[in-house]
Enzyme design. Structure first.
Site, PDB file in Angstrom:
ATOM      1  N   ASP A   1      -8.508  -5.790  -5.520  1.00 49.32           N
ATOM      2  CA  ASP A   1      -8.093  -4.525  -4.889  1.00 49.32           C
ATOM      3  C   ASP A   1      -8.623  -3.357  -5.714  1.00 49.32           C
ATOM      4  OD1 ASP A   1      -6.791  -2.359  -3.743  1.00 49.32           O
ATOM      5  OD2 ASP A   1      -4.799  -3.278  -3.809  1.00 49.32           O
TER       6      ASP A   1
ATOM      7  N   SER B   1       0.845  -1.191   0.000  1.00 47.00           N
ATOM      8  CA  SER B   1       0.000   0.000   0.000  1.00 47.00           C
ATOM      9  C   SER B   1       0.887   1.250   0.000  1.00 47.00           C
ATOM     10  CB  SER B   1      -0.926  -0.046   1.219  1.00 47.00           C
ATOM     11  OG  SER B   1      -1.918   0.930   1.127  1.00 47.00           O
TER      12      SER B   1
ATOM     13  N   ARG C   1     -12.074   6.568   8.957  1.00 48.87           N
ATOM     14  CA  ARG C   1     -11.577   5.204   9.017  1.00 48.87           C
ATOM     15  C   ARG C   1     -12.602   4.209   8.469  1.00 48.87           C
ATOM     16  NH1 ARG C   1      -6.917   2.290   8.978  1.00 48.87           N
ATOM     17  NH2 ARG C   1      -6.993   0.491  10.366  1.00 48.87           N
TER      18      ARG C   1
ATOM     19  N   HIS D   1      -7.974  -4.819  -1.071  1.00 49.83           N
ATOM     20  CA  HIS D   1      -6.662  -4.242  -0.775  1.00 49.83           C
ATOM     21  C   HIS D   1      -6.015  -4.937   0.431  1.00 49.83           C
ATOM     22  CE1 HIS D   1      -3.578  -1.201  -0.774  1.00 49.83           C
ATOM     23  NE2 HIS D   1      -3.870  -0.824   0.450  1.00 49.83           N
TER      24      HIS D   1
END
Lengths: 399, 253
Positions: free
Chosen positions: A341, A175, A244, A374
């Site tokens: 992803d 990432s 988040r 992801h």
């Protein structure tokens, strides 16, 4: 590829690096500050880092791990200082990549000296927006300078200098950590043998920019945000939690979410017809948001997502042309993407590999079939572990 | 339902013999009675023949020739590299700069395990990742017949590499011909062990077809080898009938 998560390795397990203690080093002072990519400088700069395994005599067994957005230097093992430092969540689980780093694990600490440093602007011991601004004595807040991926990589290089390490066997990250790995291959081509990029592309997609914008907006519109000056009062917890929650959606995938939660109701048979938490997926996101607030600083979230937005390897090193930029690369490169992803989609991850192909440089690109989105770079540790172990251990230089 | 009249009747043998002389591949006429008998004795068993004693040694006969032909330190792109066995061998023994392309994720992982640089990609999407003449050689080992657009891939191969190395099963091999021609069944041989529904070979072609293509597309065959009746040897004129598998080195004229 199906994977079942094993029980975590306890500190006394022969597969665990055991108890760990974070270390701190001052890499720049107020008098001799750290120059920044976008201009200006910052000092002092303290960096929290951890190391595992032993540096050998030849100093050629170093693996640098670069962490992602919400990560820290605590990659593996159990933090002995969790209580003392108030990082209570660390008492409940080992480091974030404990599946990858340890004795006999893919990054084998019996063989390699593994280093990870918390990056500038974060909130895990390295200087960031919550650190005191030396000119005021109060936390920087939004007076903290804008930092970039390039700054982080230079910061890591300085740390390696301080540790007496000239050249590393490999840099590896997923990432945002993968973007640092790309930057390493471009900024310090002569300092590394191998570069492993997991679930990351040379620049964030437009959709990724959009997700980050919404995340920052939720933080900045929290009534407690107060222009980033909230350290004396309540934190913008709701905004950070919502950011988040959104981010977590981008870490999963549509089929993955379906597998995990379906349309199940949380703790009930019939809907309550209310705006409380009804569905299991809502409960999961709510939990992720709340847990994050306990361990993360909202200002750091703003700075780090901005660094993620700005990073563009082609612009930095090739005048906008990634192939030009990649002329610099001297290391063996492996790029791994994950089929579901949608934060760093396979086609974008592949661009780095393609640019190297265009130059006839040897490169490995793998698109791992996965439904974990992801997050797969952490969850698919069997296949990722196998790829990483083989690639790092391979003694045949292909270039 | 009316019975169809027979298409092949051996009643008027002399007329038939004249026609065969005129129309049929002359090489076929040289097929020995021994071979035919062996073939006919096998007819009726739906299983592929059991592999002979040399099957293991011959499994990758092409690799031996490639290794002895390519120069030390050259660059090689292996299109459809499987587990990377050829590249490992050439990287270790001839210090080549090797790059593989493979679609199957499990095979790609095997390549990484062997230390072979490999890009997971679909050859049917072309070789656009690669620049013109960026390799000395590109290899298509037993792959051409499995892709959707073989001619486009051949052309791409000779764009990114100065020379091509192509190996393929020859569907004009006499046993294959007889399977289809005499038995009316899709051929199953030791080296073509697939049934019609599970074969990866979606574009069956022959040595003659390939040679025709090279002539019409300005491609020159530099050298050729065949696997014929259990022996590896240099390509001969009559091999459209005898070659089970073919390996040729080609370049643009």
């Amino acid at each position: 590829m199906a994977t079942t998560r094993p029980d975590v390795d306890p500190p006394d397990s022969p597969c665990s690096v055991g108890w760990t203690v974070p270390q701190t080093i001052r890499l720049a002072t107020r008098e001799d500050p750290f120059p920044l990519e976008v201009g200006g400088s910052i000092g002092p700069v303290d960096v929290e880092y951890e190391t595992y395994g032993e540096l050998n005599k030849a100093r050629d067994n170093v693996i640098l791990v670069t962490h992602a957005l919400s990560g820290d230097a605590h990659v593996a093992g159990w933090d002995k200082t969790a209580e003392a430092t108030g990082r209570l969540w660390r008492a409940r689980k080992p480091g974030w990549w404990d599946t990858m780093v340890g004795p006999g694990k893919p990054l084998d600490t019996g063989r390699y000296f593994v280093v990870c440093a918390n990056f500038l602007g974060s909130c895990y011991g390295t200087t960031g927006p919550s650190s005191p601004n030396p000119s005021t004595g109060k936390p920087y807040g939004l007076s903290f300078p804008v930092v970039t991926v390039e700054d982080w990589v230079r910061q890591q290089a300085r740390l390696l200098d301080a540790l007496g390490v000239a050249r590393i066997r490999a840099v590896i990250g997923g990432s945002l950590g993968g973007q640092q790995a790309i930057e390493w291959a471009l900024a310090y081509p002569e300092r590394l043998d191998k570069c492993i990029v997991l679930a990351a592309s040379p620049r964030l997609s437009t959709q990724g920019l959009a997700f980050n914008a919404v995340g920052r907006q939720t933080i900045m519109s929290d009534p407690n945000f107060n222009g980033g000056c909230y350290y004396d009062g309540p934190a913008p917890a709701d905004g950070l939690a919502a950011a988040r929650m959104l981010a977590h959606i981008t870490y999963l995938s549509e089929p993955g979410m379906h597998d995990k939660f379906g349309r199940r109701l949380q703790d009930r048979e019939q809907p309550a017809f209310s705006f409380g938490i009804e569905f299991a997926v809502e409960s999961y996101l709510d939990h992720q948001g709340k847990a994050f607030v306990e361990r993360f600083d909202a200002n750091s979230y703003l700075y780090i997502t901005r660094a993620m937005d700005y990073y563009d390897a082609a612009a930095q090193w090739g005048g906008g042309d990634l192939v030009e930029a990649c002329r610099r690369v001297q290391s063996d490169v492996m790029v791994v993407s994950f089929s579901s992803d949608w934060l760093y989609p396979p086609a974008h991850c592949r661009e780095f590999a393609t640019a190297l192909c265009q130059l006839g440089k040897p490169v490995t690109y793998v698109d791992v079939p996965s439904r974990y989105g992801h997050d797969a770079f952490l969850v698919e540790y069997d296949v990722v572990g196998s790829l990483v172990r083989s690639f790092v251990n391979n003694e045949r230089r292909s270039s | 339902m009316n019975e169809n009249p027979p298409i092949l009747s051996l009643g008027d043998a002399s007329e038939l013999a004249a026609l065969i002389r005129d129309k049929v591949d002359p090489a076929l006429m040289g097929l020995s009675a021994g071979k035919l008998t062996e073939y006919l004795n096998h007819v009726g068993s739906s299983q592929p023949r059991t592999p002979g004693p040399d099957a293991g040694r011959l499994q990758r006969w092409q690799d031996d020739i490639i290794e002895s032909t390519v120069p030390q330190g050259c660059s090689i792109l292996d299109l459809g590299c499987g587990h990377g066995d050829l590249l490992v061998r050439l990287m270790d023994r001839k210090q080549v700069r090797g790059q593989g392309i493979e679609l199957d994720p499990d095979a790609v992982i095997q390549c990484v395990r062997q230390g072979v640089p490999v890009v997971q990609a679909d050859l049917d999407e072309g070789l656009k990742d690669f620049a013109d003449e960026s390799f000395d050689y590109a290899v298509l080992e037993q792959t051409l017949q499995t892709v959707r657009r073989p001619i486009a891939l051949l052309q791409e191969m000779l764009r990114v590499a100065r020379r091509g190395i192509v190996s393929f099963p020859n569907f004009a091999y006499w046993r294959v011909r007889l399977d289809l021609g005499l038995r009316g069944r899709m051929p199953i041989t030791e080296r073509l062990p697939y049934r019609w529904y599970d074969t990866p070979n979606i574009h069956s072609f022959t040595l003659q077809d390939f040679e025709d293509w090279t002539r019409t597309c300005g491609v020159r065959i530099l050298s050729g080898h065949v696997l014929a009746e259990g022996q590896v040897r240099e390509l001969r004129a009559s091999d459209n009938l005898y070659a089970e598998e073919v390996l040729v080195f080609v370049e643009r004229e």
